[in-house]
Design an enzyme around this catalytic site. Structure first.
Site, PDB file in Angstrom:
ATOM      1  N   SER A 143       0.818  -1.073   0.006  1.00 21.83           N
ATOM      2  CA  SER A 143      -0.024   0.060  -0.012  1.00 21.83           C
ATOM      3  C   SER A 143       0.867   1.185   0.016  1.00 21.83           C
ATOM      4  CB  SER A 143      -0.842  -0.035   1.199  1.00 21.83           C
ATOM      5  OG  SER A 143      -1.584   0.979   1.426  1.00 21.83           O
ATOM      6  N   TYR A 157      -1.712  -0.895  10.535  1.00 21.33           N
ATOM      7  CA  TYR A 157      -1.935  -1.335   8.912  1.00 21.33           C
ATOM      8  C   TYR A 157      -0.670  -0.864   8.270  1.00 21.33           C
ATOM      9  CZ  TYR A 157      -3.681  -1.379   4.127  1.00 21.33           C
ATOM     10  OH  TYR A 157      -3.768  -1.546   2.952  1.00 21.33           O
TER      11      TYR A 157
HETATM   12  P1  NAP Z   1     -11.152  -6.247   0.155  1.00 23.62           P
HETATM   13  O1  NAP Z   1     -12.134  -5.861  -0.877  1.00 23.62           O
HETATM   14  O2  NAP Z   1     -11.767  -6.285   1.707  1.00 23.62           O
HETATM   15  O3  NAP Z   1     -10.956  -8.085   0.045  1.00 23.62           O
HETATM   16  C1  NAP Z   1      -9.853  -8.538   1.145  1.00 23.62           C
HETATM   17  C2  NAP Z   1      -9.840  -9.773   0.285  1.00 23.62           C
HETATM   18  O4  NAP Z   1      -8.857 -10.626   1.489  1.00 23.62           O
HETATM   19  C3  NAP Z   1     -11.100 -10.848   0.373  1.00 23.62           C
HETATM   20  O5  NAP Z   1     -11.200 -11.851  -0.559  1.00 23.62           O
HETATM   21  C4  NAP Z   1     -11.057 -11.540   1.844  1.00 23.62           C
HETATM   22  O6  NAP Z   1     -11.979 -12.451   1.842  1.00 23.62           O
HETATM   23  C5  NAP Z   1      -9.768 -11.769   1.902  1.00 23.62           C
HETATM   24  N1  NAP Z   1      -8.820 -11.961   3.227  1.00 23.62           N
HETATM   25  C6  NAP Z   1      -9.050 -11.108   4.212  1.00 23.62           C
HETATM   26  N2  NAP Z   1      -8.332 -11.677   5.464  1.00 23.62           N
HETATM   27  C7  NAP Z   1      -8.072 -12.826   5.129  1.00 23.62           C
HETATM   28  C8  NAP Z   1      -7.499 -14.058   5.567  1.00 23.62           C
HETATM   29  N3  NAP Z   1      -6.899 -13.957   6.874  1.00 23.62           N
HETATM   30  N4  NAP Z   1      -6.981 -15.182   4.985  1.00 23.62           N
HETATM   31  C9  NAP Z   1      -7.479 -15.395   3.833  1.00 23.62           C
HETATM   32  N5  NAP Z   1      -7.982 -14.413   2.865  1.00 23.62           N
HETATM   33  C10 NAP Z   1      -8.248 -13.184   3.744  1.00 23.62           C
HETATM   34  O7  NAP Z   1      -9.678  -5.762   0.260  1.00 23.62           O
HETATM   35  P2  NAP Z   1      -9.213  -4.885  -0.967  1.00 23.62           P
HETATM   36  O8  NAP Z   1      -9.509  -3.441  -0.796  1.00 23.62           O
HETATM   37  O9  NAP Z   1      -9.379  -5.650  -2.179  1.00 23.62           O
HETATM   38  O10 NAP Z   1      -7.595  -5.046  -0.569  1.00 23.62           O
HETATM   39  C11 NAP Z   1      -6.726  -6.068  -0.959  1.00 23.62           C
HETATM   40  C12 NAP Z   1      -5.280  -5.770  -0.638  1.00 23.62           C
HETATM   41  O11 NAP Z   1      -5.101  -4.502  -1.053  1.00 23.62           O
HETATM   42  C13 NAP Z   1      -5.002  -5.614   0.973  1.00 23.62           C
HETATM   43  O12 NAP Z   1      -3.939  -6.345   1.222  1.00 23.62           O
HETATM   44  C14 NAP Z   1      -5.032  -4.193   1.240  1.00 23.62           C
HETATM   45  O13 NAP Z   1      -4.412  -3.637   2.085  1.00 23.62           O
HETATM   46  C15 NAP Z   1      -4.417  -3.794  -0.186  1.00 23.62           C
HETATM   47  N6  NAP Z   1      -4.896  -2.216  -0.440  1.00 23.62           N
HETATM   48  C16 NAP Z   1      -6.273  -2.020  -0.968  1.00 23.62           C
HETATM   49  C17 NAP Z   1      -6.214  -0.535  -1.251  1.00 23.62           C
HETATM   50  C18 NAP Z   1      -7.711  -0.054  -1.333  1.00 23.62           C
HETATM   51  O14 NAP Z   1      -7.936   1.017  -1.892  1.00 23.62           O
HETATM   52  N7  NAP Z   1      -8.966  -0.875  -1.641  1.00 23.62           N
HETATM   53  C19 NAP Z   1      -5.316   0.358  -1.011  1.00 23.62           C
HETATM   54  C20 NAP Z   1      -4.017  -0.106  -0.536  1.00 23.62           C
HETATM   55  C21 NAP Z   1      -3.716  -1.360  -0.673  1.00 23.62           C
HETATM   56  P3  NAP Z   1     -12.331 -13.015   3.345  1.00 23.62           P
HETATM   57  O15 NAP Z   1     -12.824 -12.031   4.205  1.00 23.62           O
HETATM   58  O16 NAP Z   1     -13.544 -14.011   2.964  1.00 23.62           O
HETATM   59  O17 NAP Z   1     -11.352 -13.927   4.085  1.00 23.62           O
END
Ligand code: NAP
Length: 256
Positions: A143, A157
């Site tokens: 991130s 985080y």
């Molecule tokens: P999201 O929509 O909340 O999706 C998260 C995914 O991770 C889901 O498939 C969730 O499924 C899975 N997950 C969470 N905890 C888990 C665990 N312990 N074991 C296995 N699977 C797990 O999140 P996102 O926004 O796509 O973010 C994805 C990644 O991008 C993260 O690492 C986040 O830090 C990073 N990121 C996101 C943003 C953003 O703006 N969205 C920005 C910077 C970085 P379950 O809950 O069913 O396990």
């Protein structure tokens, strides 16, 4: 045009939603067989079914990547289903917000277990299969928060996301002789289920702070991952790409 990924198998942790789901879709479209990993079985199965329905090859596996044996079971499932592991997108992450003065050790452990320990365990679990294949690609979703910026409520985080990069650099050196590259993507704000949960006020405030004046799409992150996974990126390791619409650039609000 990148060489297609036909015949390769990719594990996408957190592939049931958001950025990971976008990665799974894009990798499958470019020929890879994908294993979608998440804790929630229903959403993981639905994401895999969507890919199969559009002509791709996908399966799902429900596990917690932060649990002691979760990543090992995930790697075994990929071998069982596809016979190989060529690509790991270590993308699963959680981002609960808590001010530091209220943060408990349980809050810190929960974020570190998934974001940092989960990444380390997932990479470790895939090493034997990648070495057997003679090469491998690891793409970590970090991130901008932590490695470059800060945001109130996300000290744990941010530490976990910066920690992923510390891990990446040594893993990249250790795995280079095995022809395994380890790189990371630093997304800014990307429109996902997790982002929706942050609420409309957060989304509007973030949009105003981005020079491109829009939130990113999951595809924009997924295609960066596709590049790192490609044959063409084979000499790049231990590096990062920021995908943020210029969000980290302004020195002050005046610059916007
Ligand atoms: P999201 O929509 O909340 O999706 C998260 C995914 O991770 C889901 O498939 C969730 O499924 C899975 N997950 C969470 N905890 C888990 C665990 N312990 N074991 C296995 N699977 C797990 O999140 P996102 O926004 O796509 O973010 C994805 C990644 O991008 C993260 O690492 C986040 O830090 C990073 N990121 C996101 C943003 C953003 O703006 N969205 C920005 C910077 C970085 P379950 O809950 O069913 O396990």
């Amino acid at each position: 045009m990148l060489t297609r990924l036909d015949g390769r198998a990719a594990i996408i942790t957190g592939g049931s939603k958001g950025i990971g789901k976008g990665m799974a879709r894009v990798f499958a479209k470019h020929g890879a067989s994908v294993l979608i990993v998440a804790r929630g079985e229903e959403a993981a199965a639905a994401a895999a079914e969507e890919i199969c329905a559009s002509g791709g090859t996908a399966a799902h596996f429900a596990t917690d990547v932060g649990a002691p044996d979760g990543a090992e079971m995930m790697a075994e499932a990929a071998i069982g289903r596809f016979g190989r592991i060529d690509i790991l997108c270590s993308n699963a992450g959680i981002f609960p917000a808590t001010p530091l003065r209220d943060m408990t050790t349980a809050d810190i452990d929960a974020v570190f277990d998934v974001n940092l320990r989960g990444t380390m365990l997932a990479v470790r679990a895939c090493i034997p299969a990648m070495e057997k294949a003679g090469k491998g690609r690891v793409i970590i979703t970090s991130s901008i928060t932590g490695p470059i910026t800060g945001y109130p409520g996300w000290s744990h985080y941010g530490a976990s996301k910066a920690g992923q990069l510390g891990f990446m650099r040594t893993a990249a050196i250790e795995l280079a002789p095995s022809n395994i590259t380890v790189n990371a993507i630093l997304p800014g704000n990307v429109m996902t289920e997790g982002m929706h949960e942050m609420g409309e006020d957060y989304i509007q405030a973030m949009t105003a702070a981005i020079p491109m004046k829009r939130i990113g799409t999951v595809e924009e992150v997924a295609y960066t991952a596709l590049f790192f996974a490609s044959d063409e990126a084979g000499y790049i390791t231990g590096q990062t790409i920021v995908v943020d619409g210029g969000q980290v650039l302004p020195e002050s609000l005046v610059a916007l």
